[in-house]
Scaffold this active site. Structure first.
Site, PDB file in Angstrom:
ATOM      1  NE  ARG A  49      16.287  65.951  94.736  1.00  0.00           N
ATOM      2  CZ  ARG A  49      15.281  65.227  94.169  1.00  0.00           C
ATOM      3  NH1 ARG A  49      14.033  65.651  94.265  1.00  0.00           N
ATOM      4  NH2 ARG A  49      15.469  64.089  93.449  1.00  0.00           N
ATOM      5  CB  CYS A  65      25.420  61.872  95.884  1.00  0.00           C
ATOM      6  SG  CYS A  65      24.872  62.814  94.342  1.00  0.00           S
ATOM      7  CD  GLU A 108      29.771  56.079  96.921  1.00  0.00           C
ATOM      8  OE1 GLU A 108      30.301  57.092  97.377  1.00  0.00           O
ATOM      9  OE2 GLU A 108      28.871  56.479  96.035  1.00  0.00           O
ATOM     10  NE  ARG A 153      19.639  63.046  88.097  1.00  0.00           N
ATOM     11  CZ  ARG A 153      18.733  62.497  88.816  1.00  0.00           C
ATOM     12  NH1 ARG A 153      19.060  61.155  89.120  1.00  0.00           N
ATOM     13  NH2 ARG A 153      17.786  63.091  89.250  1.00  0.00           N
ATOM     14  CG  HIS A 210      29.001  59.114  94.082  1.00  0.00           C
ATOM     15  ND1 HIS A 210      27.861  58.539  94.768  1.00  0.00           N
ATOM     16  CD2 HIS A 210      28.228  60.227  93.096  1.00  0.00           C
ATOM     17  CE1 HIS A 210      26.840  59.226  94.471  1.00  0.00           C
ATOM     18  NE2 HIS A 210      26.984  60.075  93.489  1.00  0.00           N
TER      19      HIS A 210
HETATM   20  N1  GLN Z   1      19.919  63.608  92.141  1.00  0.00           N
HETATM   21  C1  GLN Z   1      19.785  62.587  93.277  1.00  0.00           C
HETATM   22  C2  GLN Z   1      18.691  63.086  94.238  1.00  0.00           C
HETATM   23  O1  GLN Z   1      18.342  64.079  94.346  1.00  0.00           O
HETATM   24  C3  GLN Z   1      21.198  62.364  93.817  1.00  0.00           C
HETATM   25  C4  GLN Z   1      22.061  61.690  92.864  1.00  0.00           C
HETATM   26  C5  GLN Z   1      23.100  60.922  93.248  1.00  0.00           C
HETATM   27  O2  GLN Z   1      22.946  60.267  94.305  1.00  0.00           O
HETATM   28  N2  GLN Z   1      24.193  60.525  92.296  1.00  0.00           N
HETATM   29  O3  GLN Z   1      18.432  62.290  95.110  1.00  0.00           O
END
Ligand code: GLN
Length: 188
Positions: free
Chosen positions: A105, A78, A170, A133, A168
């Site tokens: 992003r 992420c 993890e 996100r 994710h």
């Molecule tokens: N939106 C976050 C970023 O731009 C990433 C989101 C996440 O790691 N869950 O860094």
């Protein structure tokens, strides 16, 4: 085998736990000296801009970039994927900029739009995947292999010793993605 987890911000503990469950020595990385002796590093989810600010302040940003250029294996999840990308389509900065991908992003929306699904990963079978996100990949360079897609977009990619996932692993009990990263670190 000693694997670091970038620990300036983000879901560090979850990655340390996943690695420990796989029997490797997992150490938090906060400053340049912590990179010594690592055979791989995980860049966790969190907030890429905040991580970068903190890494710059300690000198870790430059030191880590130098290690990655020398071939240190890295796994970005992420925000970690955003740190690795050479291009960010909707943000003016680039961070470590070592992986030949363009990412957007927050492409899956806001925190409330988070979701869990199952993904079929090349060679690993189906794994649970949590998207928060998340960045989506808009372009991959010729040396980048796409290992999984969601909604026809790459969400797990590999370029030699660099692995990145929009989701994710993890945050689930399934450790196969971490195991796959360890096989890259062992150069299997
Ligand atoms: N939106 C976050 C970023 O731009 C990433 C989101 C996440 O790691 N869950 O860094």
């Amino acid at each position: 085998m000693k694997i670091g987890v970038l620990a300036v911000q983000g879901d560090v503990r979850e990655h340390l736990n996943a690695l420990e469950r796989l029997g490797v020595a997992a150490v938090p990385v906060l400053k340049p000296g912590d990179l010594a002796g690592l055979e791989g590093i995980v860049l966790p989810g969190g907030e890429s801009t905040a991580m970068w600010r903190l890494m710059r302040a300690s000198g870790l940003a430059e030191a880590l970039k130098a290690e990655l250029k020398k071939g240190l294996p890295a796994f970005g999840t992420c925000a970690g994927m955003i740190l690795l990308a050479k291009e960010i389509t909707n943000w003016p900065e680039r961070f470590l900029a070592v992986m030949d991908i363009a990412v957007e992003r927050n492409a899956t929306g806001r925190q409330v739009d988070s979701f869990e699904t199952r993904l079929s990963l090349n060679g690993l079978g189906e794994v649970p995947a949590v998207f928060i996100r998340a960045p989506l990949v808009h372009r991959v360079g010729p040396e980048v292999e796409v290992l999984a897609t969601w909604d026809e977009r790459p969400v797990m990619v590999r370029q030699g010793p660099l692995l990145a996932a929009s989701f994710h692993p993890e945050l689930t009990e399934d450790t196969r993605v971490h195991e796959f990263f360890l096989s890259i670190c062992r150069k299997e």
